[in-house]
Design a protein around this motif. Structure first.
Motif, PDB file in Angstrom:
ATOM      1  N   ARG A 125     -20.038  -0.526   2.482  1.00 56.71           N
ATOM      2  CA  ARG A 125     -19.459  -0.085   1.220  1.00 56.71           C
ATOM      3  C   ARG A 125     -18.750   1.251   1.323  1.00 56.71           C
ATOM      4  O   ARG A 125     -18.106   1.681   0.368  1.00 56.71           O
ATOM      5  CB  ARG A 125     -20.560   0.015   0.154  1.00 56.71           C
ATOM      6  N   GLN A 126     -18.881   1.941   2.440  1.00 57.18           N
ATOM      7  CA  GLN A 126     -18.273   3.254   2.553  1.00 57.18           C
ATOM      8  C   GLN A 126     -16.754   3.148   2.573  1.00 57.18           C
ATOM      9  O   GLN A 126     -16.193   2.179   3.091  1.00 57.18           O
ATOM     10  CB  GLN A 126     -18.774   3.960   3.813  1.00 57.18           C
ATOM     11  N   SER A 127     -16.106   4.163   2.029  1.00 56.31           N
ATOM     12  CA  SER A 127     -14.644   4.147   1.945  1.00 56.31           C
ATOM     13  C   SER A 127     -14.009   4.126   3.327  1.00 56.31           C
ATOM     14  O   SER A 127     -12.967   3.487   3.538  1.00 56.31           O
ATOM     15  CB  SER A 127     -14.161   5.371   1.163  1.00 56.31           C
ATOM     16  N   GLU A 128     -14.631   4.819   4.288  1.00 52.00           N
ATOM     17  CA  GLU A 128     -14.086   4.835   5.644  1.00 52.00           C
ATOM     18  C   GLU A 128     -14.108   3.449   6.260  1.00 52.00           C
ATOM     19  O   GLU A 128     -13.142   3.034   6.924  1.00 52.00           O
ATOM     20  CB  GLU A 128     -14.892   5.805   6.516  1.00 52.00           C
ATOM     21  N   GLN A 129     -15.172   2.707   6.032  1.00 50.20           N
ATOM     22  CA  GLN A 129     -15.273   1.355   6.558  1.00 50.20           C
ATOM     23  C   GLN A 129     -14.276   0.419   5.879  1.00 50.20           C
ATOM     24  O   GLN A 129     -13.664  -0.433   6.529  1.00 50.20           O
ATOM     25  CB  GLN A 129     -16.701   0.841   6.391  1.00 50.20           C
ATOM     26  N   ARG A 130     -14.081   0.575   4.577  1.00 46.68           N
ATOM     27  CA  ARG A 130     -13.082  -0.241   3.872  1.00 46.68           C
ATOM     28  C   ARG A 130     -11.682   0.077   4.369  1.00 46.68           C
ATOM     29  O   ARG A 130     -10.849  -0.824   4.536  1.00 46.68           O
ATOM     30  CB  ARG A 130     -13.181   0.006   2.375  1.00 46.68           C
ATOM     31  N   ASP A 131     -11.399   1.344   4.622  1.00 43.95           N
ATOM     32  CA  ASP A 131     -10.066   1.727   5.104  1.00 43.95           C
ATOM     33  C   ASP A 131      -9.791   1.152   6.480  1.00 43.95           C
ATOM     34  O   ASP A 131      -8.652   0.736   6.772  1.00 43.95           O
ATOM     35  CB  ASP A 131      -9.946   3.255   5.146  1.00 43.95           C
ATOM     36  N   ILE A 132     -10.793   1.118   7.351  1.00 38.73           N
ATOM     37  CA  ILE A 132     -10.613   0.559   8.697  1.00 38.73           C
ATOM     38  C   ILE A 132     -10.269  -0.922   8.612  1.00 38.73           C
ATOM     39  O   ILE A 132      -9.318  -1.395   9.250  1.00 38.73           O
ATOM     40  CB  ILE A 132     -11.883   0.772   9.543  1.00 38.73           C
ATOM     41  N   ARG A 133     -11.013  -1.660   7.826  1.00 33.50           N
ATOM     42  CA  ARG A 133     -10.761  -3.097   7.697  1.00 33.50           C
ATOM     43  C   ARG A 133      -9.398  -3.364   7.083  1.00 33.50           C
ATOM     44  O   ARG A 133      -8.666  -4.260   7.527  1.00 33.50           O
ATOM     45  CB  ARG A 133     -11.863  -3.739   6.850  1.00 33.50           C
ATOM     46  N   LEU A 134      -9.038  -2.612   6.065  1.00 32.49           N
ATOM     47  CA  LEU A 134      -7.752  -2.813   5.408  1.00 32.49           C
ATOM     48  C   LEU A 134      -6.596  -2.456   6.335  1.00 32.49           C
ATOM     49  O   LEU A 134      -5.581  -3.163   6.393  1.00 32.49           O
ATOM     50  CB  LEU A 134      -7.696  -1.964   4.136  1.00 32.49           C
ATOM     51  N   ARG A 135      -6.753  -1.354   7.081  1.00 36.36           N
ATOM     52  CA  ARG A 135      -5.678  -0.932   8.002  1.00 36.36           C
ATOM     53  C   ARG A 135      -5.445  -1.963   9.092  1.00 36.36           C
ATOM     54  O   ARG A 135      -4.295  -2.320   9.379  1.00 36.36           O
ATOM     55  CB  ARG A 135      -6.039   0.425   8.615  1.00 36.36           C
ATOM     56  N   CYS A 136      -6.505  -2.456   9.716  1.00 41.44           N
ATOM     57  CA  CYS A 136      -6.358  -3.439  10.794  1.00 41.44           C
ATOM     58  C   CYS A 136      -5.796  -4.765  10.281  1.00 41.44           C
ATOM     59  O   CYS A 136      -4.976  -5.406  10.949  1.00 41.44           O
ATOM     60  CB  CYS A 136      -7.704  -3.668  11.475  1.00 41.44           C
ATOM     61  N   SER A 137      -6.212  -5.177   9.099  1.00 44.59           N
ATOM     62  CA  SER A 137      -5.711  -6.441   8.540  1.00 44.59           C
ATOM     63  C   SER A 137      -4.235  -6.343   8.197  1.00 44.59           C
ATOM     64  O   SER A 137      -3.460  -7.268   8.475  1.00 44.59           O
ATOM     65  CB  SER A 137      -6.522  -6.814   7.296  1.00 44.59           C
ATOM     66  N   ALA A 138      -3.829  -5.224   7.587  1.00 45.10           N
ATOM     67  CA  ALA A 138      -2.412  -5.039   7.252  1.00 45.10           C
ATOM     68  C   ALA A 138      -1.560  -4.964   8.517  1.00 45.10           C
ATOM     69  O   ALA A 138      -0.457  -5.529   8.579  1.00 45.10           O
ATOM     70  CB  ALA A 138      -2.239  -3.781   6.408  1.00 45.10           C
ATOM     71  N   MET A 139      -2.062  -4.262   9.536  1.00 47.76           N
ATOM     72  CA  MET A 139      -1.335  -4.172  10.802  1.00 47.76           C
ATOM     73  C   MET A 139      -1.165  -5.551  11.444  1.00 47.76           C
ATOM     74  O   MET A 139      -0.076  -5.906  11.916  1.00 47.76           O
ATOM     75  CB  MET A 139      -2.090  -3.240  11.746  1.00 47.76           C
TER      76      MET A 139
END
Length: 404
Positions: A116-130
């Motif tokens: 649930r941490q924002s850092e973990q959400r940002d990692i998943r979102l960044r890799c998926s968008a890339m």
């Protein structure tokens, strides 16, 4: 239409980016592995491409027999790519259930509600968008290239008509295939033209879907390893200035570390299972690229000082290497992110553990020191391999040109 390409925007949810391009491409062809029933269009597209591959290979061999080297290589290069695509279609059907299982496992790990941490959400979102944007590039480039080939005879006819030279034009199909003469004359020629053009789109969308599925899987595996790194850092962050821990704190820390190890093992097992299912496809991709490069070398020897022909087959080589880049970059992402886990673990204050609990840390470091490889027989997809192929190809081209 805009709904289909939402993954190109920057403000979308993770579910929009997740396997966006493979899902779009394989759904069109009927090969998206999620679902109970196999769509009828999947078998229709398989038959269409099989006919296209057979007729294209026959046309290429006939040109070789007639000593038409240039035309033969122009025919065999796309025929080889289509043949590999046909193999991919067969293997997507063969491992349909396994791919569906792997996709669901990956989704469960990536969308874990405990992260649930924002850092973990940002990692998943960044890799998926890339992953979505990188996969869209070869799909769109292939689509426009195929469209250009399909419109080439029409554009030539239009130019000659504007110049009042209609008698100089002879209609031909976008791709060189062996067809009965009755299909190459009125009234069947338009249908033959459409069929020939459509085989190119089947190849493009299957390439974008099958290879995109591979790269998406690798990118999300890399994201999972990065999320684990962030979780390890967050676990030890509250104790960074502690010299000793209470029994309750030790118990809590040990329980969280055991959860990390369980997830780490699950990701490793998923990566190995996926690599086994994609071994033949990856190997076929490397072999087909080698074939195109070999044809290019033969053509450079045959064309002599014809700069246009040499440029054409150098372009074929670049196209084959571009296909390899998707696999090589995906393999590098998985390998580097998996080994980075041990560095992250070692940098944390693991010495706060008691000797018996430190075994958890030691086992995690030992297992993550060895990178997760997507290697297949004879090849290991990585950017180092891709650079070596580029270097070797450039050396061979320079050597061939020096003999002319």
């Amino acid at each position: 239409m805009s709904k289909w390409f939402r993954f190109l925007k920057r403000d979308q949810q993770l579910d929009v980016y997740f396997f966006a391009v493979p899902r779009l491409s394989l759904n069109i062809m009927g090969y998206w592995p999620i679902g109970d029933k196999l769509p009828r269009r999947a078998l229709i597209h398989f038959v269409i491409l099989a006919i296209g591959v057979a007729t294209e290979l026959h046309a290429g061999m006939r040109c070789l027999g007639q000593q038409q080297i240039t035309l033969a290589l122009e025919t065999l290069c796309p025929a080889g790519t289509s043949a590999v695509t046909l193999l991919k279609m067969f293997l997507m059907l063969r491992f349909r259930q396994d791919l569906s299982t792997m996709w669901h496992r990956l989704r469960c790990l990536l969308f874990d509600p405990n992260w649930r941490q924002s850092e973990q959400r940002d990692i998943r979102l960044r890799c998926s968008a890339m992953a979505a944007r990188i996969n869209f590039w070869p799909l769109s480039a292939g689509f426009f290239t195929c469209t250009t080939y399909n419109l080439k005879p029409v554009l030539i006819a239009l130019v000659l008509w504007l110049q009042n030279r209609c008698e100089d034009f002879v209609w031909f199909t976008p791709f060189n295939m062996t067809m009965p003469q009755v299909l190459l004359s009125s009234p069947f020629f338009p249908l033959t033209y459409i069929f020939t053009a459509y085989t190119g789109y089947v190849t493009i969308f299957m390439f974008g879907g099958c290879d995109g599925f591979y790269f998406e899987f690798c990118a999300h595996l890399s994201a999972l390893f990065e999320v684990l790194q962030a979780e390890i850092e967050s676990i030890f962050r509250p104790y960074s200035d502690h010299l000793d821990l209470s029994p309750v704190q030790l118990y809590t820390l040990e329980r969280k570390m055991r959860s990390v190890i369980i997830r780490h093992n699950a990701i490793i097992n998923l990566a190995r299972f996926f690599r086994e299912r994609y071994t033949i496809i990856t190997l076929a991709h490397f072999v087909s690229a080698a074939m195109v490069i070999g044809f290019s070398m033969v053509n450079l020897l045959a064309m002599g000082n014809n700069g246009l022909g040499a440029l054409l087959y150098v372009a074929y080589t670049i196209a084959a290497l571009s296909q390899l880049l998707v696999y090589c970059y995906g393999g590098t992402l998985v390998a580097e992110s998996s080994t980075e886990l041990c560095r992250t673990m070692f940098a944390c204050p693991w010495q706060l553990f008691k000797p018996q609990q430190r075994r958890l840390v030691q086992l995690l470091i030992l297992r993550s020191q060895r990178p997760i490889s997507m290697a297949v027989p004879f090849f290991s997809p990585s950017l180092a391999t891709f650079a070596a192929i580029l270097h070797t190809s450039g050396s061979i081209i320079a050597l061939v040109k020096s003999f002319q």
